[in-house]
Design a protein around this motif. Structure first.
Motif, PDB file in Angstrom:
ATOM      1  N   VAL A  15      11.723  13.051 -13.925  1.00  0.00           N
ATOM      2  CA  VAL A  15      11.985  11.670 -13.491  1.00  0.00           C
ATOM      3  C   VAL A  15      10.704  10.905 -13.142  1.00  0.00           C
ATOM      4  N   GLY A  16       9.577  11.641 -13.025  1.00  0.00           N
ATOM      5  CA  GLY A  16       8.296  10.960 -12.768  1.00  0.00           C
ATOM      6  C   GLY A  16       7.692  11.224 -11.396  1.00  0.00           C
ATOM      7  N   LYS A  17       8.043  12.341 -10.786  1.00  0.00           N
ATOM      8  CA  LYS A  17       7.523  12.673  -9.450  1.00  0.00           C
ATOM      9  C   LYS A  17       5.999  12.836  -9.464  1.00  0.00           C
ATOM     10  N   SER A  18       5.519  13.588 -10.431  1.00  0.00           N
ATOM     11  CA  SER A  18       4.070  13.847 -10.488  1.00  0.00           C
ATOM     12  C   SER A  18       3.303  12.593 -10.887  1.00  0.00           C
ATOM     13  N   THR A  19       3.906  11.798 -11.764  1.00  0.00           N
ATOM     14  CA  THR A  19       3.263  10.541 -12.162  1.00  0.00           C
ATOM     15  C   THR A  19       3.099   9.645 -10.932  1.00  0.00           C
ATOM     16  N   LEU A  88      11.339  10.988  -0.356  1.00  0.00           N
ATOM     17  CA  LEU A  88      11.416  10.048  -1.481  1.00  0.00           C
ATOM     18  C   LEU A  88      12.247  10.723  -2.552  1.00  0.00           C
ATOM     19  N   PHE A  89      13.448  10.195  -2.775  1.00  0.00           N
ATOM     20  CA  PHE A  89      14.312  10.754  -3.806  1.00  0.00           C
ATOM     21  C   PHE A  89      14.174   9.875  -5.052  1.00  0.00           C
ATOM     22  N   ILE A  90      13.722  10.480  -6.144  1.00  0.00           N
ATOM     23  CA  ILE A  90      13.497   9.688  -7.360  1.00  0.00           C
ATOM     24  C   ILE A  90      14.579   9.933  -8.382  1.00  0.00           C
ATOM     25  N   THR A  91      15.003   8.844  -9.015  1.00  0.00           N
ATOM     26  CA  THR A  91      15.879   8.963 -10.175  1.00  0.00           C
ATOM     27  C   THR A  91      15.483   7.887 -11.180  1.00  0.00           C
ATOM     28  N   THR A  92      16.230   7.808 -12.269  1.00  0.00           N
ATOM     29  CA  THR A  92      15.937   6.796 -13.290  1.00  0.00           C
ATOM     30  C   THR A  92      17.210   5.969 -13.524  1.00  0.00           C
ATOM     31  N   PRO A  93      17.078   4.751 -14.064  1.00  0.00           N
ATOM     32  CA  PRO A  93      18.268   3.921 -14.279  1.00  0.00           C
ATOM     33  C   PRO A  93      19.305   4.658 -15.123  1.00  0.00           C
ATOM     34  N   ASP A  94      20.545   4.606 -14.653  1.00  0.00           N
ATOM     35  CA  ASP A  94      21.604   5.325 -15.356  1.00  0.00           C
ATOM     36  C   ASP A  94      22.945   4.677 -15.040  1.00  0.00           C
ATOM     37  N   ASP A  95      23.937   4.954 -15.877  1.00  0.00           N
ATOM     38  CA  ASP A  95      25.256   4.361 -15.680  1.00  0.00           C
ATOM     39  C   ASP A  95      26.010   4.958 -14.505  1.00  0.00           C
ATOM     40  N   VAL A 115      15.892   8.826   3.895  1.00  0.00           N
ATOM     41  CA  VAL A 115      15.771   9.082   2.458  1.00  0.00           C
ATOM     42  C   VAL A 115      15.598   7.737   1.754  1.00  0.00           C
ATOM     43  N   ILE A 116      14.497   7.596   1.035  1.00  0.00           N
ATOM     44  CA  ILE A 116      14.248   6.359   0.292  1.00  0.00           C
ATOM     45  C   ILE A 116      14.553   6.611  -1.183  1.00  0.00           C
ATOM     46  N   LEU A 117      15.406   5.766  -1.749  1.00  0.00           N
ATOM     47  CA  LEU A 117      15.742   5.902  -3.171  1.00  0.00           C
ATOM     48  C   LEU A 117      14.723   5.141  -4.015  1.00  0.00           C
ATOM     49  N   LEU A 118      14.096   5.845  -4.933  1.00  0.00           N
ATOM     50  CA  LEU A 118      13.178   5.208  -5.867  1.00  0.00           C
ATOM     51  C   LEU A 118      13.786   5.281  -7.257  1.00  0.00           C
ATOM     52  N   ILE A 119      14.010   4.130  -7.846  1.00  0.00           N
ATOM     53  CA  ILE A 119      14.510   4.113  -9.219  1.00  0.00           C
ATOM     54  C   ILE A 119      13.296   3.892 -10.106  1.00  0.00           C
ATOM     55  N   ASN A 120      12.904   4.933 -10.803  1.00  0.00           N
ATOM     56  CA  ASN A 120      11.649   4.902 -11.567  1.00  0.00           C
ATOM     57  C   ASN A 120      11.894   4.543 -13.042  1.00  0.00           C
ATOM     58  N   LYS A 121      10.821   4.248 -13.718  1.00  0.00           N
ATOM     59  CA  LYS A 121      10.828   3.913 -15.148  1.00  0.00           C
ATOM     60  C   LYS A 121      11.547   2.588 -15.407  1.00  0.00           C
ATOM     61  N   ILE A 122      11.415   1.642 -14.471  1.00  0.00           N
ATOM     62  CA  ILE A 122      12.088   0.350 -14.682  1.00  0.00           C
ATOM     63  C   ILE A 122      11.467  -0.426 -15.836  1.00  0.00           C
ATOM     64  N   THR A 126      16.662  -2.580 -17.978  1.00  0.00           N
ATOM     65  CA  THR A 126      16.974  -4.010 -17.854  1.00  0.00           C
ATOM     66  C   THR A 126      17.388  -4.296 -16.406  1.00  0.00           C
ATOM     67  N   PRO A 127      17.253  -5.542 -15.962  1.00  0.00           N
ATOM     68  CA  PRO A 127      17.667  -5.886 -14.595  1.00  0.00           C
ATOM     69  C   PRO A 127      19.130  -5.525 -14.335  1.00  0.00           C
ATOM     70  N   GLU A 128      19.985  -5.691 -15.346  1.00  0.00           N
ATOM     71  CA  GLU A 128      21.415  -5.371 -15.166  1.00  0.00           C
ATOM     72  C   GLU A 128      21.602  -3.877 -14.895  1.00  0.00           C
ATOM     73  N   ASN A 129      20.914  -3.099 -15.682  1.00  0.00           N
ATOM     74  CA  ASN A 129      21.037  -1.655 -15.544  1.00  0.00           C
ATOM     75  C   ASN A 129      20.478  -1.169 -14.200  1.00  0.00           C
ATOM     76  N   ILE A 130      19.386  -1.779 -13.785  1.00  0.00           N
ATOM     77  CA  ILE A 130      18.783  -1.404 -12.497  1.00  0.00           C
ATOM     78  C   ILE A 130      19.742  -1.767 -11.358  1.00  0.00           C
ATOM     79  N   ALA A 131      20.336  -2.961 -11.455  1.00  0.00           N
ATOM     80  CA  ALA A 131      21.281  -3.404 -10.422  1.00  0.00           C
ATOM     81  C   ALA A 131      22.480  -2.460 -10.339  1.00  0.00           C
ATOM     82  N   LYS A 132      22.960  -2.037 -11.499  1.00  0.00           N
ATOM     83  CA  LYS A 132      24.101  -1.123 -11.556  1.00  0.00           C
ATOM     84  C   LYS A 132      23.739   0.230 -10.923  1.00  0.00           C
ATOM     85  N   THR A 133      22.541   0.680 -11.226  1.00  0.00           N
ATOM     86  CA  THR A 133      22.080   1.954 -10.672  1.00  0.00           C
ATOM     87  C   THR A 133      22.011   1.866  -9.151  1.00  0.00           C
ATOM     88  N   ILE A 134      21.442   0.774  -8.649  1.00  0.00           N
ATOM     89  CA  ILE A 134      21.330   0.600  -7.193  1.00  0.00           C
ATOM     90  C   ILE A 134      22.724   0.636  -6.561  1.00  0.00           C
TER      91      ILE A 134
END
Ligand SMILES: Nc1nc2c(ncn2[C@@H]2O[C@H](COP(=O)(O)OP(=O)(O)OP(=O)(O)O)[C@@H](O)[C@H]2O)c(=O)[nH]1
Ligand SMILES: [Mg+2]
Length: 294
Positions: A15-19, A88-95, A115-122, A126-134
């Motif tokens: 998901v990009g933890k090391s990055t 820091l809990f990382i995930t990526t945009p998803d349905d 716990v802070i949610l980080l949605i990575n690889k934005i 798209t903004p819609e997908n990010i909003a849905k993930t949140i």
């Protein structure tokens, strides 16, 4: 008031933890690849600013283990949450909140740490997908904060640092200003070689690789002489790693040497031998020897 604390970076593999850890540090201390299960150890990096100091813990991706190495990786990642001030809990945009993330978040339900949610690889979404993930994630878990980021592009990382500072407790400077990691040079050299093998090899071959540094000495001219074994799990992997006329191994060595020279700021001679150690990922003895131990 000086603030300090420990912050773990956890999530599924890839998901990009090391990055993220590298971007925050401004230096490549954790290896990165497009293949899952790249990171195998907890890597502490230390960020010191005028008014705070944070020790980040870059952890292996949490997954369903299929061998003893995997069990070790998941265990140390999960244990990291016990000793920190912020997660820091990382995930990526998803349905939806996938099974892997559900499993991790269930374990965070009863810890009394923000716990802070980080949605990575934005940058790939798209903004819609990010909003849905949140929305989906916020319904599933009570996060202290939610920040969409791009670790690769460095997007919103300044916001992340500001938010994090808010949650840091008052505390002392645990480490000297110039210390940026708890890892030895030898460990990072080993990881750089493993990264090149991961990137240049395909299928199951790279996951069964481990690097053993046999010697690392600086000669009188200031040149580092490094000798390493590249261990693989199966005899059939050896010719794949060596390649036609040694071409693959030469490429791994060349790319590794270039990065090691940058890291050590010195000229480097690197020699690598390929060795077979059958099923080392399930051998408690070999795992310990290779540094995969608590
Ligand atoms: N597009 C895009 N790709 C990213 C971003 N962050 C990381 N990646 C890529 O995602 C892949 C995995 O990155 P890593 O940092 O190795 O992921 P990780 O979570 O540490 O993975 P494990 O160590 O295997 O658990 C690499 O190919 C990165 O370049 C981002 O913000 N945007
Ligand atoms: Mg990683």
């Amino acid at each position: 008031m000086f603030k300090s604390g420990f912050v773990t970076i956890i999530g599924r593999p890839n998901v990009g933890k090391s990055t993220l850890s590298n971007y925050i540090m401004g230096e490549k201390l954790s290896i990165v690849s497009s293949k899952p299960q790249t990171t195998r150890n907890n890597i502490h990096t230390i960020l010191t600013r005028d008014d705070f100091q944070v020790v980040f813990v870059d952890t292996p991706g949490i997954h369903k283990p299929r061998h003893k190495l995997g069990e070790f990786m998941v265990k140390i990642a999960e244990e990291s949450i016990k000793e920190v001030d912020i997660i820091l809990f990382i995930t990526t945009p998803d349905d939806e909140v996938g099974r892997g993330d559900q499993y991790i978040l269930e374990q965070l339900r009863n810890v009394n740490i923000p716990v802070i949610l980080l949605i990575n690889k934005i940058d790939e979404s798209t903004p819609e997908n990010i909003a849905k993930t949140i929305k989906n994630y916020s319904e599933f878990f009570d996060f202290a904060e939610v920040i969409p980021i791009s670790a690769r592009k460095g997007k919103n990382i300044d916001i992340l640092l500001d938010v994090m500072k808010k949650y840091l407790p008052e505390g002392p400077k645990y480490y000297p200003d110039d210390m940026i990691t708890d890892k030895q040079e030898r460990f990072i050299v080993m990881e750089i070689i493993r990264e090149k093998a991961l990137r240049l090899l395909e299928q199951e071959v790279p996951h069964g690789i481990a690097i053993e540094i046999l010697s690392m000495k600086k000669d009188r001219k200031g040149i580092y002489n490094i000798e390493a074994n590249l261990l693989c799990e199966k005899a059939s992997h050896k010719p794949i790693i060596i390649g036609k006329g040694g071409s693959k191994l030469k490429k791994i060595s060349r790319y590794a040497r270039m990065d090691i020279e940058k890291f050590l700021d010195s000229k480097v001679y690197l020699r690598i031998w390929v060795k077979v150690k059958e099923e080392w990922r399930d051998s408690p003895f070999l795992l310990k020897e290779l540094g995969y131990k608590d």
